[in-house]
Design an enzyme around this catalytic site. Structure first.
Site, PDB file in Angstrom:
ATOM      1  N   GLY A   1       0.750  -5.101   0.994  1.00 30.82           N
ATOM      2  CA  GLY A   1      -0.369  -5.168   0.055  1.00 30.82           C
ATOM      3  C   GLY A   1       0.039  -5.788  -1.271  1.00 30.82           C
ATOM      4  O   GLY A   1      -0.813  -6.363  -1.979  1.00 30.82           O
TER       5      GLY A   1
ATOM      6  N   GLU B   1      -0.295  -9.352  -0.726  1.00 28.63           N
ATOM      7  CA  GLU B   1      -1.727  -9.649  -0.574  1.00 28.63           C
ATOM      8  C   GLU B   1      -2.420  -9.659  -1.937  1.00 28.63           C
ATOM      9  O   GLU B   1      -3.298 -10.478  -2.195  1.00 28.63           O
ATOM     10  CB  GLU B   1      -2.374  -8.615   0.362  1.00 28.63           C
TER      11      GLU B   1
ATOM     12  N   ALA C   1       0.860  -1.198   0.000  1.00 29.44           N
ATOM     13  CA  ALA C   1       0.000   0.000   0.000  1.00 29.44           C
ATOM     14  C   ALA C   1       0.889   1.239   0.000  1.00 29.44           C
ATOM     15  O   ALA C   1       2.032   1.188   0.450  1.00 29.44           O
ATOM     16  CB  ALA C   1      -0.873  -0.017   1.248  1.00 29.44           C
TER      17      ALA C   1
ATOM     18  N   GLU D   1       3.913  -5.250   7.504  1.00 27.03           N
ATOM     19  CA  GLU D   1       3.031  -4.231   8.098  1.00 27.03           C
ATOM     20  C   GLU D   1       3.300  -4.005   9.573  1.00 27.03           C
ATOM     21  O   GLU D   1       3.213  -2.879  10.076  1.00 27.03           O
ATOM     22  CB  GLU D   1       1.561  -4.631   7.913  1.00 27.03           C
TER      23      GLU D   1
HETATM   24  C1  LIG Z   1      10.132  -2.079  -1.566  1.00 30.49           C
HETATM   25  C2  LIG Z   1      11.469  -1.881  -0.899  1.00 30.49           C
HETATM   26  C3  LIG Z   1      12.036  -3.241  -0.463  1.00 30.49           C
HETATM   27  C4  LIG Z   1      12.443  -1.243  -1.925  1.00 30.49           C
HETATM   28  O1  LIG Z   1      13.682  -0.970  -1.291  1.00 30.49           O
HETATM   29  P1  LIG Z   1      14.766   0.005  -1.980  1.00 30.49           P
HETATM   30  O2  LIG Z   1      15.960  -0.003  -1.093  1.00 30.49           O
HETATM   31  O3  LIG Z   1      14.930  -0.406  -3.399  1.00 30.49           O
HETATM   32  O4  LIG Z   1      14.121   1.441  -2.033  1.00 30.49           O
HETATM   33  P2  LIG Z   1      13.745   2.426  -0.847  1.00 30.49           P
HETATM   34  O5  LIG Z   1      13.365   1.672   0.375  1.00 30.49           O
HETATM   35  O6  LIG Z   1      14.794   3.448  -0.713  1.00 30.49           O
HETATM   36  O7  LIG Z   1      12.416   3.074  -1.412  1.00 30.49           O
HETATM   37  C5  LIG Z   1      12.441   3.905  -2.555  1.00 30.49           C
HETATM   38  C6  LIG Z   1      11.426   4.998  -2.360  1.00 30.49           C
HETATM   39  O8  LIG Z   1      10.113   4.426  -2.333  1.00 30.49           O
HETATM   40  C7  LIG Z   1       9.426   4.820  -1.150  1.00 30.49           C
HETATM   41  N1  LIG Z   1       8.559   3.694  -0.736  1.00 30.49           N
HETATM   42  C8  LIG Z   1       8.904   2.423  -0.544  1.00 30.49           C
HETATM   43  N2  LIG Z   1       7.849   1.683  -0.207  1.00 30.49           N
HETATM   44  C9  LIG Z   1       6.796   2.529  -0.199  1.00 30.49           C
HETATM   45  C10 LIG Z   1       5.397   2.359   0.070  1.00 30.49           C
HETATM   46  N3  LIG Z   1       4.872   1.154   0.371  1.00 30.49           N
HETATM   47  N4  LIG Z   1       4.614   3.439   0.004  1.00 30.49           N
HETATM   48  C11 LIG Z   1       5.109   4.647  -0.326  1.00 30.49           C
HETATM   49  N5  LIG Z   1       6.415   4.878  -0.592  1.00 30.49           N
HETATM   50  C12 LIG Z   1       7.243   3.828  -0.527  1.00 30.49           C
HETATM   51  C13 LIG Z   1      10.553   5.077  -0.141  1.00 30.49           C
HETATM   52  O9  LIG Z   1      10.098   5.917   0.894  1.00 30.49           O
HETATM   53  C14 LIG Z   1      11.592   5.733  -1.048  1.00 30.49           C
HETATM   54  O10 LIG Z   1      11.223   7.080  -1.285  1.00 30.49           O
HETATM   55  P3  LIG Z   1      11.899   8.278  -0.473  1.00 30.49           P
HETATM   56  O11 LIG Z   1      11.355   9.487  -1.117  1.00 30.49           O
HETATM   57  O12 LIG Z   1      11.446   8.145   0.961  1.00 30.49           O
HETATM   58  O13 LIG Z   1      13.380   8.078  -0.598  1.00 30.49           O
HETATM   59  C15 LIG Z   1      11.367  -0.943   0.317  1.00 30.49           C
HETATM   60  O14 LIG Z   1      11.079   0.335  -0.117  1.00 30.49           O
HETATM   61  C16 LIG Z   1      10.355  -1.333   1.345  1.00 30.49           C
HETATM   62  O15 LIG Z   1      10.622  -2.183   2.166  1.00 30.49           O
HETATM   63  N6  LIG Z   1       9.179  -0.682   1.298  1.00 30.49           N
HETATM   64  C17 LIG Z   1       8.159  -0.801   2.307  1.00 30.49           C
HETATM   65  C18 LIG Z   1       7.403  -2.087   2.167  1.00 30.49           C
HETATM   66  C19 LIG Z   1       6.261  -2.127   3.154  1.00 30.49           C
HETATM   67  O16 LIG Z   1       6.419  -1.906   4.331  1.00 30.49           O
HETATM   68  N7  LIG Z   1       5.063  -2.423   2.648  1.00 30.49           N
HETATM   69  C20 LIG Z   1       3.870  -2.491   3.444  1.00 30.49           C
HETATM   70  C21 LIG Z   1       3.079  -1.248   3.281  1.00 30.49           C
HETATM   71  S1  LIG Z   1       1.622  -1.212   4.313  1.00 30.49           S
HETATM   72  C22 LIG Z   1       0.527  -2.206   3.455  1.00 30.49           C
HETATM   73  O17 LIG Z   1       0.845  -2.691   2.416  1.00 30.49           O
HETATM   74  C23 LIG Z   1      -0.830  -2.372   4.079  1.00 30.49           C
HETATM   75  C24 LIG Z   1      -1.604  -3.471   3.414  1.00 30.49           C
HETATM   76  O18 LIG Z   1      -1.738  -4.588   4.228  1.00 30.49           O
HETATM   77  C25 LIG Z   1      -2.951  -3.034   2.902  1.00 30.49           C
HETATM   78  C26 LIG Z   1      -3.837  -2.440   3.923  1.00 30.49           C
HETATM   79  C27 LIG Z   1      -5.222  -2.262   3.352  1.00 30.49           C
HETATM   80  C28 LIG Z   1      -5.884  -1.166   4.061  1.00 30.49           C
HETATM   81  C29 LIG Z   1      -7.289  -1.515   4.296  1.00 30.49           C
HETATM   82  C30 LIG Z   1      -7.749  -0.670   5.391  1.00 30.49           C
HETATM   83  C31 LIG Z   1      -8.991  -1.202   6.044  1.00 30.49           C
HETATM   84  C32 LIG Z   1      -9.015  -0.920   7.502  1.00 30.49           C
HETATM   85  C33 LIG Z   1      -9.833   0.248   7.925  1.00 30.49           C
HETATM   86  C34 LIG Z   1      -9.082   1.314   8.507  1.00 30.49           C
HETATM   87  C35 LIG Z   1      -9.933   2.426   9.071  1.00 30.49           C
HETATM   88  C36 LIG Z   1      -9.448   3.712   8.621  1.00 30.49           C
HETATM   89  C37 LIG Z   1      -9.922   4.840   9.462  1.00 30.49           C
HETATM   90  O19 LIG Z   1     -10.741   4.654  10.364  1.00 30.49           O
HETATM   91  O20 LIG Z   1      -9.439   5.946   9.203  1.00 30.49           O
END
Ligand SMILES: CC(C)(COP(=O)(O)OP(=O)(O)OC[C@H]1O[C@@H](n2cnc3c(N)ncnc32)[C@H](O)[C@@H]1OP(=O)(O)O)[C@@H](O)C(=O)NCCC(=O)NCCSC(=O)C[C@@H](O)CCCCCCCCCCCCC(=O)O
Length: 701
Positions: free
Chosen positions: A100, A103, A61, A123
């Site tokens: 995500g 997922e 996400a 997460e």
């Molecule tokens: C992917 C990586 C392994 C890549 O690594 P690498 O070293 O190549 O690169 P960087 O880490 O330097 O990243 C480059 C650049 O990209 C940005 N970035 C990386 N990942 C993300 C991301 N997921 N989103 C946004 N930006 C990202 C990073 O910041 C760098 O940019 P910058 O400008 O900062 O230099 C590595 O990047 C990595 O490990 N990424 C993170 C992976 C991760 O943690 N993923 C999980 C994300 S959370 C998620 O996926 C949630 C899901 O389960 C879906 C949830 C569904 C939601 C449904 C909600 C329902 C519930 C109700 C809630 C009620 C709400 C209310 O009441 O308000």
């Protein structure tokens, strides 16, 4: 944001397009939804492949969308629609499938992975749980024990491990998209019911209840409860539970802090200096050969870190016995690391010498000799004569003046501090300390080298203690003052450990050795023995606590001597010693509660952090937070000291500091510093605006 094409005649290919990690932003979710509808409605299309552009499937996400109002189609129904599709959908996983992203892949009917890909549900490291069906589908696919492990730790697995666990169906060394397209052609028309993970029964596992009870104890309670729902409830009710649990986590302080810290670690790479040097305009030089001078504990760790990063290392130690011991110790460290990684050690990249001359051809030299200015001055003069004129000369000092060392050399613009944290081969933090004359190329080269070693490098200006130790000094002093006023080491440590520090300040001090600080205080003219009366507690015009010095005088150096702030055998010495000390100085002990311990120790450290920002020693609050979480054990789930100040509220931090300053006017740095006061006066802007507020002569404050 998701491209749709038809390939090989009958395969609909959906490519996620959101650089750099194809995060599932609103536009991507919309794009996927539309592309899936198109593929399902296209008569020519018999099967579908989903992949990510630029060799990366999907990083999950879009974390930047969290905390804002949700727009665009939600992820969960989109994944349901893919799973419910009547044509086979194959995920082609390259690079990463995380959160995500995984997922989404679990909603597909088949998963083909490239051999170098990594998969996981991280997460929990962001204070969340996998709430796009991850907690419901993964246990159904690979069983509760393995799913619980992945979900509650956030660990990534390799493609080979994913195949063994049953997360993916095939691993390939070739182009995963091409292989997935061929695979999609081969499964055209096959029944899909058993391929829909949500319709599978969770595989039975013995003694699930005790497994859940045990996992509950390990704090990831929401994750455990969600997976328990997968094991005990039908899929649809499990999904409701997952959503409800995610809703409790979503707005929590921990989740906000962890997400802030995810970006803070990356923001520090975009460094700048008050002189105008910047990450995007400075080119690092390649470093192939590095020399390490001095093979004590730090030198050995640095040698290992450099060798593991693939550099040729020349390790120099002039004392024969130390050299022999170091060679053995380094080989042992490399061997243990290789065993952990399942590889073979490559000691061939390190050569050892007892001659400084051996460093002559190195691109970069890091000295890690005894922490003494005279010793280091002499060494820098020698290095300047021996080394290549373009070699970068770096010091691993934790507090000495980098400008002074630079002035001993012929090329001061090539001198820097590279402050590693012990154990240097393992700790993620590196302070890159630039002096007044350090060139932008030198800074960029050291920052890049830190990254190559797998560290988070933070650019820091030259000042006493740099950023980390300068703040630590204030924190330690408050802890000493609290003892004078009636607190105990156990009480102070308990408050800090309950706050989240792995180790309280006294336990940490015992571990690192009390004599280190004593030596520094003696060199600064602060530690003096034999003083009595009121002057014993005032040095250089300020309140001073000699408690640490007195312990050293009693040979209590911490764990290394078996006794420090704690005794590692039954011995009531310390409490008696504190009572006598207070009586001698006419200090009336009082009851000190946990709130005061935290406010005195942490707010004074934060105040120094604001002073460091104001002095332009670092470029932004993220730098300080990265240093404190990665180098000083600040609890990650509290985001770092500056983020904590933002969460507590700047006004409250300033008020409490003012309150303590009034009670202790002899401690000047309890007074809120200018920047903190100006930020409060300008309405306490949120942390992401501080950098702009502080910057340069056009400061908005
Ligand atoms: C992917 C990586 C392994 C890549 O690594 P690498 O070293 O190549 O690169 P960087 O880490 O330097 O990243 C480059 C650049 O990209 C940005 N970035 C990386 N990942 C993300 C991301 N997921 N989103 C946004 N930006 C990202 C990073 O910041 C760098 O940019 P910058 O400008 O900062 O230099 C590595 O990047 C990595 O490990 N990424 C993170 C992976 C991760 O943690 N993923 C999980 C994300 S959370 C998620 O996926 C949630 C899901 O389960 C879906 C949830 C569904 C939601 C449904 C909600 C329902 C519930 C109700 C809630 C009620 C709400 C209310 O009441 O308000």
């Amino acid at each position: 944001m998701a491209q749709y094409t038809r390939v090989s005649g009958s395969v609909g290919l959906i490519t996620l397009q959101n650089p750099p990690v194809n995060a599932l932003s609103a536009a991507v979710r919309l794009g996927i939804g539309e592309a899936v509808q198109r593929a399902l409605g296209d008569q020519e299309v018999q099967s579908v492949v989903i992949c990510g552009q630029n060799g990366l499937f999907c990083g999950g996400a879009d974390i930047r969308e969290f905390g804002k109002e949700m727009t665009g189609p939600p992820l969960v129904p989109m994944i349901h629609a893919i799973e419910a599709a009547t044509k086979p959908v194959v995920a082609a996983i390259e690079g990463s499938a995380l959160g995500g992203g995984l997922e989404l892949a679990l909603g597909c009917h088949y998963r083909i992975s490239h051999c170098k890909a990594r998969l996981g549900l991280p997460e929990v490291t962001l204070g969340l749980l996998p709430a796009a069906g991850g907690t419901q589908r993964l246990p159904r696919l690979i069983g509760v024990p393995a799913a619980l492990n992945l979900i509650t730790t956030g660990h990534h697995v390799t493609a080979a491990e994913a195949l063994q666990l049953g997360i993916v169906d095939q691993v390939t060394e070739h182009n995963a998209v091409d292989v997935a397209v061929k695979f999609a052609l081969s499964v055209t028309g096959k029944p899909l019911h058993d391929r829909r993970v949500s319709s599978l029964e969770c595989p039975a596992a013995p003694d699930l209840d005790s497994l859940f009870e045990e996992a509950m104890l390990k704090v990831r309670v929401a994750c455990v409860q969600a997976v328990r729902a997968a094991a005990t409830l039908p899929y649809a009710r499990g999904m409701e539970r997952e959503k409800a649990l995610m809703a409790t986590l979503f707005g929590s302080g921990q989740a906000r802090a962890l997400q802030y810290f995810f970006f803070a670690q990356r923001a520090v790479g975009r460094w700048s200096t008050p002189g105008g040097a910047r990450w995007d305009t400075s080119q690092p030089r390649p470093v192939r050969t590095a020399a390490v001078i001095g093979l004590g504990t730090m030198g050995r760790g640095i040698t290992v870190a450099l060798a593991q990063a693939g550099l040729s290392v020349v390790a120099v130690e002039t004392q024969a016995k130390q050299l022999t011991e170091a060679r053995k110790a380094v080989a042992g460290m490399l061997k243990r690391a290789a065993v952990r990684r399942g590889t073979t050690p490559e000691p061939g990249s390190i050569t050892y010498s007892d001659q400084l001359q051996a460093a002559a051809r190195a691109d970069l030299v890091i000295e890690a000799v005894f922490e003494d200015m005279e010793v280091k001055e002499t060494l820098f003069r020698q290095l300047s004569a021996v080394c290549r004129p373009d070699a970068l000369l770096c010091t691993n000092t934790s507090s000495l003046d980098v400008d002074h060392l630079a002035s001993q050399t012929r090329h001061p613009h090539l001198v820097l501090g590279m402050h590693f944290f012990a154990p240097a081969q393992a700790m993620k933090l590196l302070e890159v300390v630039y002096g007044a004359r350090s060139s932008p190329t030198a800074v960029a080269t050291a920052m890049q080298l830190g990254k190559t070693m797998g560290k988070v490098s933070v650019a820091v200006g030259n000042c006493r203690g740099f950023a980390g130790n300068r703040m630590l000094k204030r924190y330690l002093e408050q802890a000493f003052f609290l003892l004078e006023e009636g607190a105990t080491p156990e009480g102070v440590d308990r408050a800090l450990e309950e706050f989240g520090f792995a180790m309280g300040v006294f336990r940490m001090s015992d571990l690192s050795g009390l004599d280190v600080g004593w030596r520094v205080r003696k060199a600064e003219g602060l530690a003096q023995s034999g003083l009595t009366g009121p002057s014993a507690r005032v040095r250089q015009g300020r309140r001073y606590s000699p408690l640490g010095d007195l312990l050293c005088e009693h040979q209590r150096f911490g764990q290394k001597s078996g006794r420090g702030w704690y005794q590692y055998e039954p011995d009531p010495w310390l409490h008696r010693f504190l009572e006598e000390y207070r009586a001698r100085h006419g200090l009336l002990p009082r009851r000190i509660d946990q709130q005061e311990v935290l406010e005195r120790c942490l707010f004074v450290l934060i105040n120094e952090g604001f002073q460091i920002l104001e002095d332009r020693i670092v470029a932004g609050p993220e730098d300080i937070d990265a240093i404190y979480v990665l180098g000083y054990g600040w609890p990650r789930h509290r985001g770092g000291p500056m983020f904590y100040a933002h969460m507590v509220g700047l006004e409250r931090v300033a008020q409490r500091l003012e309150h303590y300053h009034q009670a202790h006017p002899e401690v000047p740095y309890l007074q809120p510093c200018g920047l903190l006061r100006r930020l409060v006066a300008s309405g306490s802007p949120p942390i992401h605006r501080w950098r702009r507020a502080i910057a340069g002569p056009h400061s908005q404050l």
